[in-house]
Design a protein around this motif. Structure first.
Motif, mmCIF file in Angstrom:
data_model
loop_
_atom_site.group_PDB
_atom_site.id
_atom_site.type_symbol
_atom_site.label_atom_id
_atom_site.label_comp_id
_atom_site.label_asym_id
_atom_site.label_seq_id
_atom_site.Cartn_x
_atom_site.Cartn_y
_atom_site.Cartn_z
ATOM 1 N N ILE A 1 0.788 -1.246 0.063
ATOM 2 C CA ILE A 1 0.072 0.040 -0.095
ATOM 3 C C ILE A 1 0.947 1.299 0.142
ATOM 4 N N LYS A 2 0.337 2.332 -0.564
ATOM 5 C CA LYS A 2 1.040 3.523 -0.484
ATOM 6 C C LYS A 2 0.375 4.382 0.532
ATOM 7 N N TYR A 3 1.299 5.414 0.917
ATOM 8 C CA TYR A 3 1.028 6.528 2.011
ATOM 9 C C TYR A 3 -0.290 7.311 1.748
ATOM 10 N N GLU A 4 -0.480 7.641 0.483
ATOM 11 C CA GLU A 4 -1.893 8.236 0.215
ATOM 12 C C GLU A 4 -3.020 7.504 0.482
ATOM 13 N N GLU A 5 -2.872 6.574 -0.071
ATOM 14 C CA GLU A 5 -3.941 5.203 -0.078
ATOM 15 C C GLU A 5 -4.163 4.861 1.232
ATOM 16 N N LEU A 6 -3.463 4.726 2.054
ATOM 17 C CA LEU A 6 -3.808 4.337 3.498
ATOM 18 C C LEU A 6 -4.275 5.252 3.995
ATOM 19 N N ILE A 7 -3.751 6.657 4.210
ATOM 20 C CA ILE A 7 -4.642 7.624 4.691
ATOM 21 C C ILE A 7 -5.889 7.959 4.173
ATOM 22 N N LYS A 8 -6.076 7.918 2.868
ATOM 23 C CA LYS A 8 -7.284 8.154 2.305
ATOM 24 C C LYS A 8 -8.204 7.069 2.535
ATOM 25 N N THR A 9 -8.104 5.737 2.948
ATOM 26 C CA THR A 9 -8.675 4.811 3.309
ATOM 27 C C THR A 9 -9.289 4.730 4.568
ATOM 28 N N ALA A 10 -8.292 5.113 5.485
ATOM 29 C CA ALA A 10 -8.843 5.458 7.004
ATOM 30 C C ALA A 10 -9.668 6.625 7.249
ATOM 31 N N ASP A 11 -9.444 7.558 6.355
ATOM 32 C CA ASP A 11 -9.979 8.761 6.431
ATOM 33 C C ASP A 11 -11.657 8.567 5.984
ATOM 34 N N ASN A 12 -11.691 7.710 4.888
ATOM 35 C CA ASN A 12 -12.994 7.432 4.449
ATOM 36 C C ASN A 12 -13.993 6.590 5.504
ATOM 37 N N LEU A 13 -13.355 5.315 6.013
ATOM 38 C CA LEU A 13 -13.860 4.888 6.957
ATOM 39 C C LEU A 13 -14.409 5.778 8.249
ATOM 40 N N LEU A 14 -13.488 6.666 8.455
ATOM 41 C CA LEU A 14 -14.069 7.622 9.724
ATOM 42 C C LEU A 14 -15.252 8.258 9.206
ATOM 43 N N TYR A 15 -15.353 9.077 7.954
ATOM 44 C CA TYR A 15 -16.496 9.663 7.647
ATOM 45 C C TYR A 15 -17.554 8.620 7.392
ATOM 46 N N GLU A 16 -17.318 7.379 6.958
ATOM 47 C CA GLU A 16 -18.411 6.366 7.048
ATOM 48 C C GLU A 16 -19.207 6.332 8.298
ATOM 49 N N GLY A 17 -18.473 6.342 9.522
ATOM 50 C CA GLY A 17 -18.891 6.161 10.624
ATOM 51 C C GLY A 17 -19.494 7.486 10.924
ATOM 52 N N LYS A 18 -19.103 8.581 10.797
ATOM 53 C CA LYS A 18 -19.755 9.941 11.095
ATOM 54 C C LYS A 18 -21.245 9.843 10.365
ATOM 55 N N TYR A 19 -21.110 9.666 9.088
ATOM 56 C CA TYR A 19 -22.532 9.686 8.267
ATOM 57 C C TYR A 19 -23.493 8.637 8.648
ATOM 58 N N SER A 20 -23.079 7.442 9.458
ATOM 59 C CA SER A 20 -24.013 6.451 9.578
ATOM 60 C C SER A 20 -24.241 6.512 11.176
ATOM 61 N N GLY A 21 -24.219 7.689 11.915
ATOM 62 C CA GLY A 21 -24.889 7.713 13.199
ATOM 63 C C GLY A 21 -23.539 8.022 14.189
ATOM 64 N N LYS A 22 -22.279 7.958 13.859
ATOM 65 C CA LYS A 22 -21.523 8.454 14.826
ATOM 66 C C LYS A 22 -21.301 7.448 15.963
ATOM 67 N N ASN A 23 -20.262 7.769 16.968
ATOM 68 C CA ASN A 23 -20.096 6.768 18.131
ATOM 69 C C ASN A 23 -20.127 5.308 17.689
ATOM 70 N N LYS A 24 -19.220 5.121 16.720
ATOM 71 C CA LYS A 24 -18.953 3.897 16.206
ATOM 72 C C LYS A 24 -17.588 3.340 15.749
ATOM 73 N N VAL A 25 -17.117 2.343 15.594
ATOM 74 C CA VAL A 25 -15.980 1.684 14.958
ATOM 75 C C VAL A 25 -16.299 1.219 13.528
ATOM 76 N N VAL A 26 -15.678 1.803 12.464
ATOM 77 C CA VAL A 26 -15.780 1.195 11.082
ATOM 78 C C VAL A 26 -14.479 0.703 10.699
ATOM 79 N N TYR A 27 -14.479 -0.612 10.557
ATOM 80 C CA TYR A 27 -13.189 -1.292 10.441
ATOM 81 C C TYR A 27 -13.141 -1.974 9.087
ATOM 82 N N LYS A 28 -11.985 -2.066 8.714
ATOM 83 C CA LYS A 28 -11.791 -2.803 7.174
ATOM 84 C C LYS A 28 -10.232 -3.482 7.146
ATOM 85 N N GLU A 29 -10.264 -4.424 6.458
ATOM 86 C CA GLU A 29 -8.711 -5.115 6.267
ATOM 87 C C GLU A 29 -8.638 -4.926 4.575
ATOM 88 N N ILE A 30 -7.583 -4.862 4.462
ATOM 89 C CA ILE A 30 -6.787 -4.801 3.116
ATOM 90 C C ILE A 30 -5.861 -5.491 2.738
#
Length: 363
Positions: free
Chosen positions: A334-363
């Motif tokens: 994985i590249k630096y930008e890809e890792l940052i972007k993926t984690a950031d997208n997961l955070l915003y996914e949690g924000k838009y789906s109700g907050k106070n949660k952990v959104v987890y992904k393995e790649i």
């Protein structure tokens, strides 16, 4: 650190007035003791021409010791030079060479390098004057060898005075400057470390700053892609509705929340995990070599612990929540930008789906 280093370090750490006072007392007391010993020898060997003058010298140094706080060190060193020069000159004129009083000129010329005025011209002028007087006496006064049984006693006494005076002053001065350099180097290192810490660590939370995390993350990705690490986990975390806390309870209380979150993070992550205040109320955590599933479990427990943490603002109990985006890299480069972007997208996914949660992904 050796005993000598510790002694001179303590001496150097004293303020300028204290260092000056210690130097003054050592010089004045040392000279007083020497003249008391001289007086005993003058009486023992019946050297009447020198007894009266030596009484003056004893009281002179006693006066300097008693009233040391009223006399500056640079002025003291000048009168010290004059007294020693007069004493040596008078002794040689009265009883001749060979008793060792000529060695007092060598004491002056040796110690003046350290004790006289900082002006090099003044130092050289005084040393030159002492040398002129010494050689003028040398060619005009008789030698006392084999004429007086007291010669051996006085010569040994003066030799010891010369030897110890020169070596103690020179040793103390050189050691002091050596320790001074060590101490100043230590201070430079400490200052450098202090500024490094200011640059690397956020003052409010005690967590590392963004630029430090960027360096560490870049190195970790290179190590993972190079096979040095088994896996990487990057976690983006954000305090939910933090603007509302600031607007409702004020920025000082908002800072209390940030500091508390930083403390909870430090208490619950491993020692080798890197925790960063990424900016504002956003945090970034880097974990290495984490077994599958472990990251999600620890983050979810952390989310729950933060939710149960109560804050008392304006007599109101306030609780906060956080949302986490967790990207775990196990099987692909994985590249630096890809890792940052993926984690950031997961955070915003949690924000838009109700907050106070952990959104987890393995790649």
């Amino acid at each position: 650190m050796s005993v000598k280093d510790r002694f001179f370090l303590i001496f150097y750490e004293k303020d300028e007035k204290c260092r000056t006072d210690i130097t003054y007392v050592l010089l004045a007391m040392g000279s007083l003791v020497v003249h008391i010993v001289y007086h005993i020898f003058f009486i023992k060997h019946n050297k009447l021409p020198l007894i009266e003058y030596n009484i003056f010298s004893v009281f002179f140094y006693l006066f300097l010791v008693i009233f040391r706080k009223k006399i500056q060190l640079d002025k003291f060193t000048i009168v010290w030079n004059i007294e020693v020069m007069l004493f040596a000159t008078l002794a040689i004129m009265k009883i001749g060479f060979g008793y060792g009083f000529e060695l007092l000129f060598l004491i002056l010329m040796s110690t003046d390098v350290f004790l006289m005025n900082n002006n090099i011209f003044v130092k050289m002028l005084v040393i030159f004057l002492e040398a002129v007087i010494f050689f003028r006496l040398l060619i005009s006064k008789k030698f006392a060898w084999n004429f007086d049984p007291a010669v051996i006693d006085f010569y040994i006494l003066n030799f010891l005075a010369y030897f110890f005076s020169v070596n103690v002053v020179n040793y103390a001065s050189l050691s002091f400057f050596e320790i001074k350099n060590k101490f100043e180097n230590m201070k430079l290192v400490e200052e450098k470390e202090r500024y490094k810490k200011i640059a690397e660590y956020d003052a409010l939370t005690g967590l590392v700053r963004k630029f430090y995390m960027t360096q560490q993350l870049d190195e970790a990705i290179d190590d993972y892609n190079g096979g040095k690490l088994d896996n990487l986990v990057l976690i983006f975390a954000d305090i939910d509705d933090f603007k509302r806390i600031n607007d409702t309870y004020g920025h000082p209380n908002g800072d209390i929340v940030l500091a508390k979150v930083g403390m909870i993070f430090k208490q619950n992550f491993r020692k080798d995990d890197i925790i960063c205040r990424w900016g504002g109320e956003e945090f970034l955590i880097l974990m290495k070599n984490v077994r599958k599933g472990f990251a999600y479990n620890i983050i979810d427990k952390l989310r729950e612990k933060i939710y149960k943490q109560n804050f008392l603002f304006d007599d109101v109990n306030v609780s906060i929540t956080m949302t986490f985006g967790v990207c775990a890299v196990y099987d692909s480069k994985i590249k630096y930008e890809e890792l940052i972007k993926t984690a950031d997208n997961l955070l915003y996914e949690g924000k838009y789906s109700g907050k106070n949660k952990v959104v987890y992904k393995e790649i």
